[in-house]
Enzyme design. Structure first.
Site: not given
Length: 280
Positions: A185, A189, A93, A20, A172, A218
């Protein structure tokens, strides 16, 4: 036919976390440019173990699984309708042995691996440091940062042997600006940007370009499920005063993995609508 039509013809691309959002948009964009596509994800529509897998990886995966927001196999069908080869493969992953086997299978089926887009990631852990969930911290490191490392290391021998390759890592603006309540996060990143530069240095002597994309806000499925007030605050900080679309990221990736960008390596390209500017 212009010089941009099918300018990835004959290339094979692997996109991780492509069921997605940005991953799916990237798979479609690269296919439109002529590439054959391998979609990998922990969730496939036909997989009976999706519920258990989603439970392992947290709230966003669980929501996507329970609401059927999984388009891995659907996307491959769309790509085949374009006349390209396409395959959807279940891959985690964080599982190095599984990655090794998947990449070997892709090499056998497609003959080569020209492009890797390290898109798989987690974005559902928002807590100030005193309330940080240690398990989610480790999960984010394992998926976002170590997952990028795992896939890059696995594809490297194939690209080195052919003296050609394009790797894109998804960072990001949280990795460049920080994110309140997003310690895990943001850290992963930010780490991806440094990792990208190191790999660009190593890859240059083997004809391997390594770059990063730095998305802003986004409008993906995950964004639409977020807190509306927080989403609005981020949009107002963006110079364009609107969220970007997954296709905006996909278009930038398509350029960077093409030979139109053969002299570009080691960059973190902001595709952010100007969120990093002093907006008022």
């Amino acid at each position: 036919m212009s010089s941009w039509d099918e300018f990835l013809k004959g290339k094979t691309a692997i996109i991780t976390g492509a069921s997605r959002g940005i991953g799916r948009a990237t798979a479609l964009a690269l296919a439109e440019a002529g590439a054959d596509i391998v979609i990998t994800d922990i969730l496939l529509e036909s997989d009976d173990s999706n519920e258990q897998v989603a439970e392992k990886y947290g709230p966003i995966a669980q929501i996507m699984q329970s609401t059927n927001v999984i388009f891995s196999e659907k996307t491959t069908m769309e790509i085949r309708e374009m006349g390209r080869k396409a395959m959807a493969i279940k891959m985690d992953v964080t599982d190095r042995e599984q990655i090794k086997n998947v990449f070997a299978h892709v090499k056998e089926e497609f003959g080569k691996i020209d492009i890797l887009v390290n898109n798989a990631g987690t974005l559902d852990h928002v807590s100030q440091i005193t309330d940080q969930n240690d398990d989610f911290w480790q999960r984010d490191l394992n998926v976002n940062l170590t997952g990028t490392y795992n896939c890059t290391k696995a594809v490297w021998p194939y690209m080195k042997e052919q003296q050609y390759g394009k790797i894109i890592n998804l960072s990001s603006v949280a990795g460049t600006l920080g994110g309140f309540g997003q310690a895990s996060y943001s850290a992963t990143k930010g780490g991806i940007l440094s990792f990208t530069k190191s790999m660009a240095l190593e890859g240059a002597r083997h004809g391997i370009n390594v770059n990063a994309i730095v998305p802003g806000v986004i409008e993906s499925e995950a964004f639409r499920m977020g807190n509306p007030n927080m989403n609005e605050r981020m949009i107002k900080r963006t110079a364009f005063r609107r969220p970007g679309q997954p296709e905006d990221i996909a278009n930038a990736i398509t350029f960077l993995v093409s030979d139109k960008a053969k002299y570009i390596t080691g960059i973190g390209l902001n595709v952010s609508g100007g969120i990093e500017l002093f907006t008022f």
